[in-house]
Design a protein around this motif. Structure first.
Motif, PDB file in Angstrom:
ATOM      1  N   ALA A   1       1.106   6.985  -6.546  1.00  0.00           N
ATOM      2  CA  ALA A   1      -0.099   7.759  -6.849  1.00  0.00           C
ATOM      3  C   ALA A   1       0.112   9.239  -6.524  1.00  0.00           C
TER       4      ALA A   1
ATOM      5  N   VAL B   1      -4.091  -2.481  -8.082  1.00  0.00           N
ATOM      6  CA  VAL B   1      -3.668  -1.150  -7.629  1.00  0.00           C
ATOM      7  C   VAL B   1      -4.855  -0.387  -7.064  1.00  0.00           C
ATOM      8  N   SER B   2      -5.982  -0.413  -7.772  1.00  0.00           N
ATOM      9  CA  SER B   2      -7.184   0.280  -7.317  1.00  0.00           C
ATOM     10  C   SER B   2      -7.649  -0.255  -5.961  1.00  0.00           C
TER      11      SER B   2
ATOM     12  N   SER C   1      -8.925  11.601  -1.810  1.00  0.00           N
ATOM     13  CA  SER C   1      -8.549  11.795  -3.209  1.00  0.00           C
ATOM     14  C   SER C   1      -7.036  11.742  -3.369  1.00  0.00           C
ATOM     15  N   ARG C   2      -6.589  11.536  -4.606  1.00  0.00           N
ATOM     16  CA  ARG C   2      -5.154  11.529  -4.887  1.00  0.00           C
ATOM     17  C   ARG C   2      -4.535  12.890  -4.602  1.00  0.00           C
TER      18      ARG C   2
ATOM     19  N   THR D   1      -0.886   7.042 -12.968  1.00  0.00           N
ATOM     20  CA  THR D   1      -2.197   6.410 -13.045  1.00  0.00           C
ATOM     21  C   THR D   1      -2.121   4.981 -12.521  1.00  0.00           C
ATOM     22  N   ASN D   2      -3.275   4.377 -12.304  1.00  0.00           N
ATOM     23  CA  ASN D   2      -3.297   2.993 -11.837  1.00  0.00           C
ATOM     24  C   ASN D   2      -2.587   2.061 -12.813  1.00  0.00           C
TER      25      ASN D   2
ATOM     26  N   GLU E   1       0.826  -1.202   0.000  1.00  0.00           N
ATOM     27  CA  GLU E   1       0.000   0.000   0.000  1.00  0.00           C
ATOM     28  C   GLU E   1       0.862   1.254   0.000  1.00  0.00           C
TER      29      GLU E   1
ATOM     30  N   ILE F   1       1.171   2.634 -12.426  1.00  0.00           N
ATOM     31  CA  ILE F   1       1.642   2.030 -11.173  1.00  0.00           C
ATOM     32  C   ILE F   1       1.737   0.514 -11.333  1.00  0.00           C
TER      33      ILE F   1
ATOM     34  N   ILE G   1       2.302   1.887  -3.484  1.00  0.00           N
ATOM     35  CA  ILE G   1       1.279   2.343  -4.423  1.00  0.00           C
ATOM     36  C   ILE G   1       0.861   3.777  -4.116  1.00  0.00           C
ATOM     37  N   VAL G   2       0.691   4.097  -2.839  1.00  0.00           N
ATOM     38  CA  VAL G   2       0.294   5.447  -2.459  1.00  0.00           C
ATOM     39  C   VAL G   2       1.358   6.460  -2.870  1.00  0.00           C
TER      40      VAL G   2
ATOM     41  N   LEU H   1      -5.386   1.130  -3.195  1.00  0.00           N
ATOM     42  CA  LEU H   1      -5.684   2.536  -2.917  1.00  0.00           C
ATOM     43  C   LEU H   1      -6.982   2.668  -2.122  1.00  0.00           C
TER      44      LEU H   1
END
Length: 349
Positions: free
Chosen positions: A304, A324-325, A339-340, A309-310, A297, A313, A300-301, A328
Motif C-alpha cells: 500500500a 486486503v481492506s 491514511s495511505r 490499490t487493494n 499485515e 495488492i 499489505i502495508v 489495512l
C-alpha cells in the motif's frame, strides 16, 4: 538465489529473489514462487529483516496450501521457529518446531530440520541454558544437518554456547573460519573475530578481536550480527571495568535489538547497561512499530505504501480486495496512521 545464500551474499540473494518473485506473480507460477520464497526468507533472516522474513515464510506456507508441495512446509516452519526464538516467543517456537519436525519425519528433508534445531538451540542460548544449547548443536552435527549450510551459519552460536561454559570450541570455530576465509565477506570476518574474542582468555587479544569485529561490521551491513557483537563486547568491557566504553556498545546493541523486535536480546543488553551504571534504560516507546503487525499485515502495508490499490495488492498476494481492506483496517491503528499517504513516512522499504 540459493547459491548466493550458500555463498553468504545475502543482499544479492534477496535482490534476485524479489525479481524472481515478481515474475512468478505475474505468470501465476505458484510452485516456483514457493521455491523463491524459501530463498527470499533465508536471505531476509541473514540480513536482519526479521519482519520481512516472517511475512515471506508465512506467505510461503499459504502458497504451499495451494500447491502439491507440502514437503517444503518444514523449511518455512523451521525459519519461522528461528524468528520466534529471536523474538523470545518460546511457545510459538516450540509449536513451529514440532510441526517442522513432523514434516521431516515424513519427507526427511534436512534443510527444515537444520533451521528447527538451530531455532531451539538459539532459544536455549538467549534464555541462559548454555548446556542445553550446546547439546542441541552437538546433536545436530551427528545427523543430516551437518551437511547443510546452516551448520556453518550456526557455528558462531555454537562457539558462544561453549564460551559461556568455558569449554573449547575448536571444531565449530574451524568450521566457520574455513568458510569465512573462503567467502571473502567482511561480515563473516567480523563474526569470526567475535568468535575468536569469545574464546580468548587474555583481555588484550580479545579486545583487539572485538575492535576489529566492530570496525568490519560498520561497513558490511547486517544489523543482527553487529548487535550481537556489540552485546558480547559490552559484556566483556564491563567485566574488565571499562564501564563507559561498555555502555557505548551496549546502547547500540539495545537500540538495534529493540528495532528488530529481538526482545530477550534487548533485555539482556538492558540488564548489562544497568550493571554498567546506566540509568533510564527502559524499553523505547517508539521502537519496533512494525513488529506489532502480523506478517500478512506487514506485506499489505508495504505494498500500500508503494502505491498499489487493494485490487492490485490482492492480485500480488492471491487475496481478495476485501481481505486486503480488512488487514489495512487492522494495521493502521497499530502504526498510528489514518491514511495511505502517512505510510510513506514510516520507512517501510
Amino acid at each position: 538465489m540459493h547459491f548466493a545464500n550458500r555463498a553468504g551474499d545475502f543482499q544479492a540473494a534477496r535482490d534476485l529473489s524479489l525479481a524472481a518473485a515478481a515474475e512468478c506473480r505475474a505468470a501465476g507460477e505458484l510452485r516456483r514462487l514457493v521455491r523463491v520464497h524459501l530463498g527470499l526468507a533465508e536471505a531476509e533472516i541473514h540480513l536482519g529483516r526479521f519482519s520481512d522474513a516472517a511475512a515471506t515464510a508465512t506467505e510461503g506456507l499459504h502458497l504451499i496450501g495451494k500447491t502439491d508441495k507440502p514437503n517444503r512446509a518444514g523449511c518455512m516452519e523451521g525459519m519461522l521457529a528461528w524468528i520466534a526464538a529471536v523474538q523470545g516467543d518460546a511457545e510459538r517456537c516450540a509449536e513451529l518446531a514440532a510441526a517442522s519436525l513432523g514434516h521431516f519425519e515424513d519427507n526427511h528433508i534436512a534443510n527444515g530440520l537444520a533451521w528447527t534445531q538451530w531455532a531451539l538451540a538459539l532459544l536455549d542460548l538467549v534464555q541462559g541454558r548454555f548446556t542445553e544449547a550446546l547439546d542441541r548443536f552437538d546433536a545436530a552435527m551427528t545427523g543430516p544437518v551437518r551437511y547443510q549450510t546452516q551448520s556453518i551459519f550456526f557455528a558462531p552460536d555454537q562457539v558462544e554456547a561453549a564460551a559461556r561454559l568455558d569449554l573449547p570450541a575448536d571444531e565449530p570455530l574451524r568450521r566457520f573460519q574455513s568458510w569465512a576465509e573462503a567467502s571473502g565477506h567482511d561480515w563473516a570476518d567480523a563474526v569470526l573475530h567475535r568468535c575468536s574474542a569469545l574464546l580468548e582468555p587474555g583481555w588484550d587479544r580479545a579486545h583487539d578481536h572485538f575492535r576489529a569485529a566492530v570496525r568490519l561490521h560498520a561497513h558490511s551491513g547486517g544489523p543482527w550480527e553487529a548487535a550481537r557483537t556489540r552485546l558480547v563486547f559490552g559484556e566483556r568491557l564491563r567485566r574488565e571495568r571499562h564501564r563507559s566504553e561498555a555502555r557505548t556498545h551496549l546502547r547500540a546493541a539495545l537500540e538495534t535489538f529493540e528495532r528488530l523486535g529481538a526482545r530477550p536480546w534487548a533485555e539482556r543488553a538492558r540488564t548489562e547497561l544497568r550493571a554498567a551504571g546506566e540509568v533510564g534504560s527502559s524499553p523505547s516507546a517508539s521502537a519496533g512499530h512494525l513488529t506489532t503487525l502480523s506478517p500478512q499485515e506487514l506485506q499489505i502495508v508495504r505494498l500500500a505504501a508503494a502505491g498499489l490499490t487493494n485490487r492490485q495488492i490482492g492480485a500480488q498476494l492471491f487475496l481478495s480486495p476485501k481481505t486486503v481492506s480488512y488487514h489495512l483496517y487492522r494495521a493502521f491503528p497499530k502504526l498510528n496512521v489514518t491514511s495511505r499517504a502517512q505510510l510513506l513516512a514510516l520507512g517501510l522499504t
